[in-house]
Design a protein around this motif. Structure first.
Motif, mmCIF file in Angstrom:
data_model
loop_
_atom_site.group_PDB
_atom_site.id
_atom_site.type_symbol
_atom_site.label_atom_id
_atom_site.label_comp_id
_atom_site.label_asym_id
_atom_site.label_seq_id
_atom_site.Cartn_x
_atom_site.Cartn_y
_atom_site.Cartn_z
ATOM 1 N N ALA A 32 80.051 16.757 47.993
ATOM 2 C CA ALA A 32 80.810 16.185 46.879
ATOM 3 C C ALA A 32 81.975 17.068 46.456
ATOM 4 O O ALA A 32 82.911 16.594 45.813
ATOM 5 C CB ALA A 32 79.886 15.928 45.699
ATOM 6 N N HIS A 39 80.665 12.292 46.340
ATOM 7 C CA HIS A 39 80.587 12.409 44.881
ATOM 8 C C HIS A 39 80.037 11.116 44.272
ATOM 9 O O HIS A 39 79.168 11.160 43.394
ATOM 10 C CB HIS A 39 81.967 12.728 44.301
ATOM 11 N N ARG A 40 80.543 9.960 44.752
ATOM 12 C CA ARG A 40 80.025 8.673 44.255
ATOM 13 C C ARG A 40 78.548 8.507 44.589
ATOM 14 O O ARG A 40 77.765 8.058 43.756
ATOM 15 C CB ARG A 40 80.826 7.516 44.852
ATOM 16 N N GLU A 43 76.488 10.750 42.264
ATOM 17 C CA GLU A 43 76.372 10.167 40.918
ATOM 18 C C GLU A 43 75.390 9.003 40.907
ATOM 19 O O GLU A 43 74.594 8.863 39.976
ATOM 20 C CB GLU A 43 77.753 9.726 40.410
ATOM 21 N N TRP A 44 75.432 8.164 41.938
ATOM 22 C CA TRP A 44 74.487 7.046 42.045
ATOM 23 C C TRP A 44 73.058 7.583 42.118
ATOM 24 O O TRP A 44 72.149 7.056 41.466
ATOM 25 C CB TRP A 44 74.820 6.208 43.279
ATOM 26 N N SER A 45 72.845 8.650 42.915
ATOM 27 C CA SER A 45 71.514 9.254 43.050
ATOM 28 C C SER A 45 71.027 9.817 41.717
ATOM 29 O O SER A 45 69.857 9.671 41.364
ATOM 30 C CB SER A 45 71.535 10.372 44.088
ATOM 31 N N LYS A 46 71.923 10.450 40.975
ATOM 32 C CA LYS A 46 71.549 10.990 39.668
ATOM 33 C C LYS A 46 71.147 9.880 38.711
ATOM 34 O O LYS A 46 70.167 10.016 37.963
ATOM 35 C CB LYS A 46 72.708 11.789 39.066
ATOM 36 N N ASP A 47 71.901 8.763 38.726
ATOM 37 C CA ASP A 47 71.557 7.633 37.864
ATOM 38 C C ASP A 47 70.186 7.072 38.214
ATOM 39 O O ASP A 47 69.379 6.767 37.334
ATOM 40 C CB ASP A 47 72.616 6.529 37.971
ATOM 41 N N ARG A 50 67.497 9.481 36.990
ATOM 42 C CA ARG A 50 67.297 9.367 35.541
ATOM 43 C C ARG A 50 66.488 8.126 35.187
ATOM 44 O O ARG A 50 65.582 8.167 34.362
ATOM 45 C CB ARG A 50 68.645 9.329 34.821
#
Length: 104
Positions: A32, A39-40, A43-47, A50
């Motif tokens: 990233a 990077h996208r 971010e999708w993985s982090k969402d 969560r």
């Protein structure tokens, strides 16, 4: 190159012992820094992580998971007890008890 190697190692760890998801996410974090697609994806993985964490903290889900775990533990204990009753203790345990008795 390091990011790709980490992702490949993480994918291997899905079937081999190791922290597969953590390694894949670490590889994405490295990639990233250079690539927008990584990077996208990060971010999708982090969402998703969560959302999974929030779902796991739901009292209904926790209660269900505890009940499932307790049920599996009871089934494993029952299977082990049935095996011991029908087959007896495994050889090394019996040998150890005989060895202890021979010391007396």
């Amino acid at each position: 190159m390091v990011g790709v190697l980490l992702i490949v190692a993480g994918l291997v760890m899905f079937v081999a012992p190791g922290p597969g998801w953590l390694t894949v996410i670490l590889g994405l974090a490295v990639l990233a820094t250079e690539f927008a697609w990584a990077h996208r994806t990060l971010e999708w993985s982090k969402d998703k992580a969560r959302a999974a964490g929030e779902k796991a903290m739901d009292p209904k889900a926790r209660r269900r998971n505890v009940l499932i775990g307790a049920g599996v533990a009871v089934l494993v204990a029952a299977a082990a007890a049935a095996w011991v009753v029908t087959q007896g203790w495994p050889g090394p345990v019996v040998s150890a008890w005989e060895w202890v008795r021979s010391l007396r």
